[in-house]
Design an enzyme around this catalytic site. Structure first.
Site, PDB file in Angstrom:
ATOM      1  CG  HIS A 153      -0.141   0.139   2.548  1.00 32.65           C
ATOM      2  ND1 HIS A 153       0.247  -0.958   3.274  1.00 32.65           N
ATOM      3  CD2 HIS A 153       0.325   1.218   3.240  1.00 32.65           C
ATOM      4  CE1 HIS A 153       0.907  -0.558   4.358  1.00 32.65           C
ATOM      5  NE2 HIS A 153       0.983   0.754   4.361  1.00 32.65           N
ATOM      6  CG  HIS A 199      -3.632   0.523   4.936  1.00 31.45           C
ATOM      7  ND1 HIS A 199      -3.171  -0.670   5.393  1.00 31.45           N
ATOM      8  CD2 HIS A 199      -2.690   1.434   5.277  1.00 31.45           C
ATOM      9  CE1 HIS A 199      -2.009  -0.496   5.980  1.00 31.45           C
ATOM     10  NE2 HIS A 199      -1.680   0.760   5.924  1.00 31.45           N
ATOM     11  CG  HIS A 214       4.628   4.803   4.277  1.00 32.35           C
ATOM     12  ND1 HIS A 214       3.956   5.449   5.274  1.00 32.35           N
ATOM     13  CD2 HIS A 214       4.034   3.592   4.165  1.00 32.35           C
ATOM     14  CE1 HIS A 214       2.991   4.674   5.749  1.00 32.35           C
ATOM     15  NE2 HIS A 214       3.002   3.535   5.092  1.00 32.35           N
ATOM     16  CG  HIS A 246       1.355   1.473  12.301  1.00 33.37           C
ATOM     17  ND1 HIS A 246       2.043   2.658  12.454  1.00 33.37           N
ATOM     18  CD2 HIS A 246       1.810   0.936  11.153  1.00 33.37           C
ATOM     19  CE1 HIS A 246       2.870   2.807  11.434  1.00 33.37           C
ATOM     20  NE2 HIS A 246       2.764   1.779  10.637  1.00 33.37           N
ATOM     21  CE1 TYR A 255       5.556   3.721   8.180  1.00 38.47           C
ATOM     22  CE2 TYR A 255       5.612   5.391   9.892  1.00 38.47           C
ATOM     23  CZ  TYR A 255       4.901   4.605   9.020  1.00 38.47           C
ATOM     24  OH  TYR A 255       3.538   4.721   8.987  1.00 38.47           O
ATOM     25  CD  GLU A 265       4.314   0.498   7.158  1.00 41.88           C
ATOM     26  OE1 GLU A 265       3.498   0.583   6.219  1.00 41.88           O
ATOM     27  OE2 GLU A 265       4.001   0.626   8.347  1.00 41.88           O
TER      28      GLU A 265
HETATM   29 FE   LIG Z   1       1.903   1.891   5.969  1.00 42.28          FE
END
Ligand SMILES: [Fe+2]
Ligand code: FES
Lengths: 307, 103
Positions: A153, A199, A214, A246, A255, A265
């Site tokens: 993503h 996502h 990112h 997260h 990251y 990431e």
């Molecule tokens: Fe991400």
């Protein structure tokens, strides 16, 4: 996937120096170079991906993202989506077959956040790298560095999240998996998906249009994320933060930056979603915890360091 | 003995040592200082922008949006992409209100 948009297809990233960038994306991330074109662009893929490429690097004098593309199920769906976009008032540009090697025609459009997206139905199917289609082994030998599993993503920064949401949800058939709301109820972050992943694309509100936060690559395990961190140190690569977790998506993550300052990431885990799931909501007052679940506070760079 | 250079940041009055071939930002970070903001360390984000007031240096590749040619001519550079060739006097740019996640 109700409108036929299937999954992330590719991202084209601008880099300041191709040789340095290529070393980063192949030796460190573990992507595989699959082709180059006469514009000097280099095509890469992660080993589990079935199509020829998912990352395209282009040398330019400013880093960032040129566009991100989604693959749709077939040409019929592509034609319908094109009609729907135009009917919604979105300007659509035609990119002919072969403009990216071994990729079919693409349609390109810019959403109100300032980012360019593409849809396409065809790309050369080369199969997973290093394993056979029949009776495949668990993984191929000869992978480098972090051995990224797939391009997963992007997170993008820009204004007009509501208008961008309308295109992704109402026209392209995405589903809102997670969001951050400010005290007035404005959505300041939206995590959108066409799959079971939390996502396939995410946006965070930011005044300046079209910024790149990112590109993310999937790893299998937490151990792999820790190993990625070791490799970042061994190669003296610029780190941002992590390994950590997260709050949003609950993915376990690290990251870091490519040599041109584009953030990457690698992550593992993360929640799943189905279309009947209500969006997971985080309150802006808890943004620190939403982004970095352990530290519970943002590092300054998360909001300000973009390309 | 390796020749080293002294980098002086005017706003904070802080100074630090930079080795040949080392970027100014990296030298600063190694010595535990924070007088120039640290971002991507790759010439891409513009966070570490400084003006060089005196001294000689070489530049690596820097994003043109942050350092257009006229800025470069005025000595504006990204600290993560400059390699000193003499002692340097540098000055941080005034911090603009950078992006906030608020409406
Ligand atoms: Fe991400
Ligand atoms: S830290 Fe990003 S440009 Fe120097």
């Amino acid at each position: 996937m109700k409108k036929g948009v299937m999954r992330p297809g590719h991202v084209q990233i601008r880099v300041l120096d191709m040789d340095e960038a290529l070393k980063h994306y192949t030796d460190l991330l573990g992507l595989i170079e699959t082709d180059r074109d006469d514009q000097g662009r280099v095509y890469l893929k992660a080993w589990t991906e079935v199509d020829k490429f998912s990352v395209v690097l282009r040398e330019a004098d400013e880093p960032g993202m040129d566009f991100m593309a989604f693959k749709v199920v077939d040409e019929t769906a592509l034609q319908q989506l094109e009609k729907d976009l135009v009917a919604f008032g979105v300007e659509v540009e035609q990119i002919p077959e072969g403009e990216l090697k071994d990729c079919g025609r693409r349609i390109r459009f810019t959403v109100p956040s300032g980012h360019a997206f593409e849809l396409f139905a065809d790309k050369l199917y080369t199969g997973k790298w290093g394993v056979t289609d029949v009776n495949p082994e668990a993984w191929p030998r000869g992978l480098q560095g972090m051995k990224a599993v797939r391009f997963d993503h992007c997170l993008l920064y820009g204004p007009e999240l509501a208008a961008t949401y309308d295109i992704f949800v109402n026209v392209l058939g995405f589903h809102l998996a997670e969001q951050v709301l400010d005290p007035e109820g404005n959505r300041i972050a939206q995590f959108l998906t066409v799959s079971m992943k939390e996502h396939d694309i995410a946006f965070i509100h930011h005044e300046e249009k079209g910024k790149f936060h990112h590109a993310s690559f999937f790893l299998e395990t937490w151990e792999d994320v820790l190993r990625a961190a070791d490799l970042i140190t061994m190669t003296d690569t610029s780190i941002d933060i992590g390994p950590t977790r997260h709050g949003l998506t609950h993915g376990k993550t690290i990251y870091f930056f490519d040599p041109s300052g584009n953030r990457n990431e690698v992550f593992c885990g993360g929640d799943y979603t189905y279309p009947d799931h209500k969006p997971v909501t985080w309150q802006a007052e808890q943004l620190g915890k939403a982004i970095f679940y352990h530290d519970r506070q943002l590092n300054e760079r998360f909001l300000t360091v973009l390309t | 003995m390796v020749q080293t250079f002294r980098i002086c940041e005017q706003h904070s009055g802080r100074s630090f040592i930079c080795e040949p071939g080392q970027s100014v930002l990296k030298a600063m970070e190694q010595q535990g200082l924070r007088c120039v903001p640290v971002g991507c360390r790759g010439g891409g984000c513009g966070l570490c922008k400084v003006r060089v007031l005196a001294g000689d240096y070489e530049c690596g590749k820097m994003s043109r949006v942050h350092i257009p040619p006229d800025a470069l001519a005025k000595g504006e550079v990204l600290a993560c992409r400059i390699y000193p060739q003499s002692d340097l006097a540098i000055e941080c740019q005034p911090q603009q209100a950078v992006g906030q996640v608020t409406k």
